[in-house]
Design an enzyme around this catalytic site. Structure first.
Site, PDB file in Angstrom:
ATOM      1  N   TYR A  12      57.790  53.265 -49.547  1.00 45.72           N
ATOM      2  CA  TYR A  12      57.469  52.115 -50.399  1.00 45.72           C
ATOM      3  C   TYR A  12      56.933  52.541 -51.770  1.00 45.72           C
ATOM      4  CZ  TYR A  12      57.222  50.303 -45.591  1.00 45.72           C
ATOM      5  OH  TYR A  12      57.471  50.015 -44.269  1.00 45.72           O
ATOM      6  N   TYR A 140      57.832  40.177 -40.624  1.00 52.00           N
ATOM      7  CA  TYR A 140      58.187  41.585 -40.832  1.00 52.00           C
ATOM      8  C   TYR A 140      58.339  42.229 -39.460  1.00 52.00           C
ATOM      9  CZ  TYR A 140      57.913  46.542 -41.846  1.00 52.00           C
ATOM     10  OH  TYR A 140      58.186  47.893 -41.901  1.00 52.00           O
ATOM     11  N   ASP A 243      57.133  40.252 -30.870  1.00 48.31           N
ATOM     12  CA  ASP A 243      56.955  41.560 -31.500  1.00 48.31           C
ATOM     13  C   ASP A 243      55.450  41.813 -31.574  1.00 48.31           C
ATOM     14  OD1 ASP A 243      56.537  43.660 -33.191  1.00 48.31           O
ATOM     15  OD2 ASP A 243      57.889  42.982 -34.775  1.00 48.31           O
ATOM     16  N   LYS A 272      52.841  51.234 -32.372  1.00 48.49           N
ATOM     17  CA  LYS A 272      51.596  51.579 -33.072  1.00 48.49           C
ATOM     18  C   LYS A 272      50.480  52.053 -32.131  1.00 48.49           C
ATOM     19  CE  LYS A 272      52.316  48.691 -37.158  1.00 48.49           C
ATOM     20  NZ  LYS A 272      52.322  49.555 -38.316  1.00 48.49           N
TER      21      LYS A 272
END
Ligand SMILES: Cc1ncc(COP(=O)(O)O)c(C=O)c1O
Length: 421
Positions: A12, A140, A243, A272
């Site tokens: 990014y 996202y 998600d 994660k």
């Protein structure tokens, strides 16, 4: 000094203008240590994954012990105890009915697996026209090509690809809140119902980041919204995918965001914090109903997916240890304390630049009216010994759950000071 044409390509980042990143020499507990000896309190747990901070002795020991047994073997035709045990543990702790676990190496790939499972589920059942997804605006779900199509098509970071990848259906990001405003909630459910009634023949699954939309701006919404959407999905043969890559393992104050609802999603993805932030891995869980659509006499119905590093023994061993620590040391109580402190301390910040301050579980968010307000906050925080990384019009903290009260205060004081100045 900017990144320029460095051999290492950063995420990014516009290399031409972006300043050199801060070089970290080591990390311990909640602190990131710089080469010059300075340290920063990690206010965001390395993108929300390092829930035990760094170098937790039990995690280090688990991964080292496993290293001496085997660091990796393929899962095609072979199996091993760490993966078998972790699959069983995840089945035991996730909502009732999620009975099967498919491992992969990152949250994005875990979500690709979820999408593929949903498409093939319908195909195997003879509904091959169900090829589309419904997602929320502001969503996202990762950076790979499949999941880009279910990320926000306008404001999301992949908007420039929206004409390239398959067009999906989007509904408004829920604004009715975590404790819902029922009038707004009813309008939002009406919008979903209208879309589903018109298009259900083409829709394979509805995909959400439950309770907390993360990278789209930390929007919080209710379990009731999800309960009602679940009913609409069930009535129209649409799978419901959670998600939980960001929300899983306590971030919203419960072990899983699904625990704020009365439902079991058809498919749920963890990543994660799954491994306590030690090593990349993800798990895509499915109900027996989903699994059974692949369980036939035909090889064509099998799920054709198999990442090289799926079920990696180091990742599975450390994930098992991470869950054990979470349970034995009552992390949900620690998270409740973090929530109380964040609510009290952030709640005292007063500035006309702030649109809203919201907290939930181990999350504190300050949303401002104008993103320019936050341009200098990262440098300000670093100068004050804290690591924060704002995006758009939000600055947030998702600290490691082991954070000491005085370190959390240092984070909130830094934010307070920033808005004072
Ligand atoms: C909700 C959600 N899904 C998927 C992902 C992608 O995970 P990864 O970065 O491990 O590919 C992220 C990452 O931030 C996320 O927040």
């Amino acid at each position: 000094m900017t990144l320029k044409k460095s051999p290492l390509w950063y995420p990014y980042s516009q290399h031409k203008t972006m300043e050199l990143p801060i070089k970290i020499s080591h990390a311990k507990n909640c602190h990131l240590y710089l080469e010059n000896g300075k340290s920063l309190i990690d206010g965001i747990s390395s993108w929300w994954c390092a829930i035990h901070g760094y170098q937790h002795p039990k995690l280090n020991q688990a991964i080292t012990r496993q290293l001496h047994q085997m660091s990796h073997v393929m899962m095609g035709g072979l199996t091993h105890e760490p993966a078998q045990k972790l699959a069983q543990k995840l089945v035991d702790i996730t909502p009732n009915g999620l009975n099967h676990v498919f491992f992969s190496d990152s949250g994005s790939v875990g979500m690709e697996v979820a999408m593929k499972l949903a498409l093939q589920y319908h195909k195997n059942k003879g509904d091959s026209h169900k090829t589309k997804f419904i997602a929320l605006k502001k969503s996202y779900h990762g950076d790979t090509c499949g999941v880009i199509s279910i990320g926000d098509p306008q404001d999301g970071m992949h908007a420039q690809f929206s004409s390239i990848f398959p067009k999906q259906f989007f509904v408004s990001s829920p604004q009715s809140g975590f404790i819902p405003d029922h009038k707004l909630l009813n309008q939002e459910i009406d919008e979903v119902a209208t879309l589903i009634k018109k298009n259900h023949d083409h829709i394979a699954a509805f995909v959400v980041e439950p309770i907390m939309q993360g990278a789209g701006g930390f929007n919080l919404y209710s379990g009731e919204y999800l309960n009602q959407v679940s009913k609409l999905c069930k009535d129209h043969n649409i799978l419901f995918i959670f998600d939980e890559v960001a929300t899983g393992f306590g971030r919203t104050g419960k072990l899983f965001a699904a625990n704020h609802t009365q439902i079991t999603p058809d498919i749920m993805v963890l990543g994660k914090a799954l491994t306590g932030g030690m090593i990349g891995h993800a798990a895509t869980l499915a109900t027996s109903q989903v699994f059974d659509a692949f369980y036939t006499d035909s090889d064509d119905d099998a799920f054709m997916h198999g990442p090289t590093f799926m079920g990696n023994p180091l990742a599975c061993s450390v994930a098992l240890k991470s869950i054990e620590i979470f349970e034995e040391e009552n992390y949900l109580d620690k998270i409740a304390l973090i929530h109380t402190q964040l609510t009290e301390e952030l709640g005292q910040i007063n500035s006309k630049k702030i649109k809203e301050i919201r907290t939930l579980g181990g999350l504190g968010v300050i949303e401002v009216h104008d993103p320019k307000t936050l341009e200098s906050i990262q440098k300000f925080a670093v100068d004050h010994g804290v690591w924060l990384r704002p995006f758009g019009n939000v600055v947030y903290t998702t600290p490691p759950y082991i954070i000491k009260s005085q370190d959390l205060t240092k984070i909130t004081q830094t934010l307070t000071q920033f808005f004072k100045e």
